[in-house]
Design an enzyme around this catalytic site. Structure first.
Site, PDB file in Angstrom:
ATOM      1  N   PRO A   1      41.653   6.915  53.473  1.00 22.61           N
ATOM      2  CA  PRO A   1      42.805   6.552  54.076  1.00 22.61           C
ATOM      3  C   PRO A   1      44.586   6.898  54.617  1.00 22.61           C
ATOM      4  CG  PRO A   1      42.586   5.131  51.911  1.00 22.61           C
ATOM      5  CD  PRO A   1      41.599   6.275  51.773  1.00 22.61           C
TER       6      PRO A   1
ATOM      7  N   ASP B   1      40.537  14.854  46.736  1.00 23.78           N
ATOM      8  CA  ASP B   1      40.664  14.755  46.601  1.00 23.78           C
ATOM      9  C   ASP B   1      39.315  14.111  46.782  1.00 23.78           C
ATOM     10  OD1 ASP B   1      40.994  11.833  44.496  1.00 23.78           O
ATOM     11  OD2 ASP B   1      40.919  11.059  45.765  1.00 23.78           O
TER      12      ASP B   1
ATOM     13  N   ASP C   1      34.324  17.520  58.748  1.00 24.11           N
ATOM     14  CA  ASP C   1      34.172  18.074  58.325  1.00 24.11           C
ATOM     15  C   ASP C   1      34.837  19.026  57.978  1.00 24.11           C
ATOM     16  OD1 ASP C   1      32.838  19.024  55.892  1.00 24.11           O
ATOM     17  OD2 ASP C   1      30.585  18.559  56.983  1.00 24.11           O
TER      18      ASP C   1
ATOM     19  N   ASP D   1      39.795  14.794  57.180  1.00 26.12           N
ATOM     20  CA  ASP D   1      38.464  14.385  56.778  1.00 26.12           C
ATOM     21  C   ASP D   1      37.941  13.959  57.662  1.00 26.12           C
ATOM     22  OD1 ASP D   1      38.930  12.154  54.048  1.00 26.12           O
ATOM     23  OD2 ASP D   1      37.415  11.548  55.442  1.00 26.12           O
TER      24      ASP D   1
ATOM     25  N   LYS E   1      39.571  17.690  42.835  1.00 23.34           N
ATOM     26  CA  LYS E   1      39.051  16.670  42.342  1.00 23.34           C
ATOM     27  C   LYS E   1      37.559  17.381  42.365  1.00 23.34           C
ATOM     28  CE  LYS E   1      37.616  12.707  43.851  1.00 23.34           C
ATOM     29  NZ  LYS E   1      37.842  11.179  43.775  1.00 23.34           N
TER      30      LYS E   1
ATOM     31  N   SER F   1      46.662   7.705  51.456  1.00 24.49           N
ATOM     32  CA  SER F   1      47.473   7.564  50.045  1.00 24.49           C
ATOM     33  C   SER F   1      48.042   9.288  49.848  1.00 24.49           C
ATOM     34  CB  SER F   1      47.751   6.563  49.327  1.00 24.49           C
ATOM     35  OG  SER F   1      46.501   7.453  48.417  1.00 24.49           O
ATOM     36  N   TRP F   2      47.387  10.201  49.510  1.00 25.23           N
ATOM     37  CA  TRP F   2      47.605  11.081  49.044  1.00 25.23           C
ATOM     38  C   TRP F   2      49.040  12.072  49.857  1.00 25.23           C
ATOM     39  CZ3 TRP F   2      44.929  15.148  45.261  1.00 25.23           C
ATOM     40  CH2 TRP F   2      44.291  14.505  44.248  1.00 25.23           C
TER      41      TRP F   2
HETATM   42  C1  LIG Z   1      38.537   8.802  47.103  1.00 27.11           C
HETATM   43  S1  LIG Z   1      38.522   9.666  48.709  1.00 27.11           S
HETATM   44  C2  LIG Z   1      40.340  10.304  49.339  1.00 27.11           C
HETATM   45  C3  LIG Z   1      41.220   9.948  48.915  1.00 27.11           C
HETATM   46  C4  LIG Z   1      42.788   9.902  49.132  1.00 27.11           C
HETATM   47  N1  LIG Z   1      42.721  10.637  48.496  1.00 27.11           N
HETATM   48  C5  LIG Z   1      43.783   8.575  49.343  1.00 27.11           C
HETATM   49  O1  LIG Z   1      45.010   9.141  48.756  1.00 27.11           O
HETATM   50  O2  LIG Z   1      43.812   7.979  50.368  1.00 27.11           O
HETATM   51  C6  LIG Z   1      37.743  10.943  49.280  1.00 27.11           C
HETATM   52  C7  LIG Z   1      37.307  11.553  51.049  1.00 27.11           C
HETATM   53  O3  LIG Z   1      36.714  12.385  51.129  1.00 27.11           O
HETATM   54  C8  LIG Z   1      36.046  12.318  51.491  1.00 27.11           C
HETATM   55  N2  LIG Z   1      35.114  13.454  52.042  1.00 27.11           N
HETATM   56  C9  LIG Z   1      33.960  14.224  51.184  1.00 27.11           C
HETATM   57  N3  LIG Z   1      33.726  14.668  51.780  1.00 27.11           N
HETATM   58  C10 LIG Z   1      34.522  15.421  53.102  1.00 27.11           C
HETATM   59  C11 LIG Z   1      34.104  16.368  53.844  1.00 27.11           C
HETATM   60  N4  LIG Z   1      32.831  17.494  53.469  1.00 27.11           N
HETATM   61  N5  LIG Z   1      35.175  17.217  54.783  1.00 27.11           N
HETATM   62  C12 LIG Z   1      36.138  16.253  54.506  1.00 27.11           C
HETATM   63  N6  LIG Z   1      36.424  14.979  53.729  1.00 27.11           N
HETATM   64  C13 LIG Z   1      35.431  14.715  52.948  1.00 27.11           C
HETATM   65  C14 LIG Z   1      35.687  11.378  52.267  1.00 27.11           C
HETATM   66  O4  LIG Z   1      35.620  10.577  53.849  1.00 27.11           O
HETATM   67  C15 LIG Z   1      36.564  10.169  51.583  1.00 27.11           C
HETATM   68  O5  LIG Z   1      37.602   9.058  52.430  1.00 27.11           O
END
Ligand SMILES: C[S@@+](CC[C@H](N)C(=O)[O-])C[C@H]1O[C@@H](n2cnc3c(N)ncnc32)[C@H](O)[C@@H]1O
Length: 246
Positions: A86, A157, A132, A115, A197, A88-89
């Site tokens: 959402p 992340d 994506d 994202d 990550k 936060s980073w």
């Molecule tokens: C753990 S959350 C990230 C939290 C974020 N760092 C924060 O602090 O708010 C992982 C995110 O990776 C995204 N994600 C996973 N695969 C992805 C992709 N292929 N392209 C873009 N985003 C992706 C997911 O939609 C999810 O929102």
């Protein structure tokens, strides 16, 4: 009745937790593991702290800890935050590189956040939502925006959706990590950093070794705010060596 999975997806974000009272949630959640997750969430000091500091997620503290220790983000820097929702980073990065221009005496940076889910606007960040990261057209949108400006840090992340099959999940995670690494080496300036990550698994060493081909210093980092029972780790590459033609 909500299932545990629905509750989990809804509630990792502090905002959502605020809107629904814990007692409401508890009475709606089926299953021991979901109840366990909720109790853990409610007693987690980072969740509380995130709420107080207006971070969208507790994840903020992972980047705060890593950056406090390794100082990869500075005012004026250009940063790409992959898997940013959402947000936060991104909130942390905006403040550290001063991309919202809050401090007029410091250089103003740039933060691009991507994202595959929607990202609500964050002042000081350029949002690439519903994209994506692994799709070539998404990366083209990022590079078009950067317009040849080289990046100081690529952060990821990202995590794939869990299938429940560990080998497959690890493989999908690894694909994301390599997509980030490939992108980072193309868009980074010399001495840049990459933070990815990863889940601790048999492939960690290989990824570390591949990162070390491009970065002078590669470290595995597990911040205190990353839950001890989670396989999550972060690989930090510093001091990008540059490509021959860059
Ligand atoms: C753990 S959350 C990230 C939290 C974020 N760092 C924060 O602090 O708010 C992982 C995110 O990776 C995204 N994600 C996973 N695969 C992805 C992709 N292929 N392209 C873009 N985003 C992706 C997911 O939609 C999810 O929102």
């Amino acid at each position: 009745m909500l299932t545990g999975l629905q509750i989990r997806t809804l509630s990792t974000c502090v905002k959502t937790l605020r809107k629904v009272s814990p007692n409401d949630l508890k009475s709606k959640i089926k299953g021991v593991s979901s109840q366990h997750w909720l109790s853990r969430q409610l007693s987690d000091p980072y969740v509380e702290k995130a709420k107080r500091m207006n971070y969208r997620c507790r994840s903020a503290f992972k980047l705060v800890e890593i950056d406090d220790r390794f100082k990869i983000l500075h005012p004026g820097h250009v940063v790409v935050d992959c898997g940013a929702s959402p947000g936060s980073w991104t909130q942390v990065a905006v403040k550290r590189v001063n991309s919202d221009g809050a401090n007029q005496t410091l250089a103003k940076g740039t933060v691009c956040s991507i994202d595959k889910q929607h990202i609500y606007p964050i002042e000081g960040a350029v949002i690439f939502g519903n994209m994506d990261f692994t799709a070539p057209e998404s990366q083209k949108s990022l590079t078009d925006f950067l317009n040849d400006e080289k990046v100081h840090a690529v952060l990821s992340d990202m995590a794939p959706n869990a299938t429940g099959i560990r080998e497959l999940d690890n493989e999908n995670m690894l694909k994301l990590c390599y997509a980030v690494l490939r992108f980072a080496v193309q868009v980074s300036r010399k001495e840049a950093s990459v933070l990815v990550k990863m889940w601790q698994c048999g492939s960690t060493k290989k990824l570390e070794a591949d990162m070390a081909r491009f970065y002078d210093n590669v470290k595995v980092v597990k911040p205190n705010s990353s839950r001890m029972d989670s396989a999550e780790i972060f690989l930090l590459g510093r001091n990008f060596k540059g490509l021959k033609d860059s």
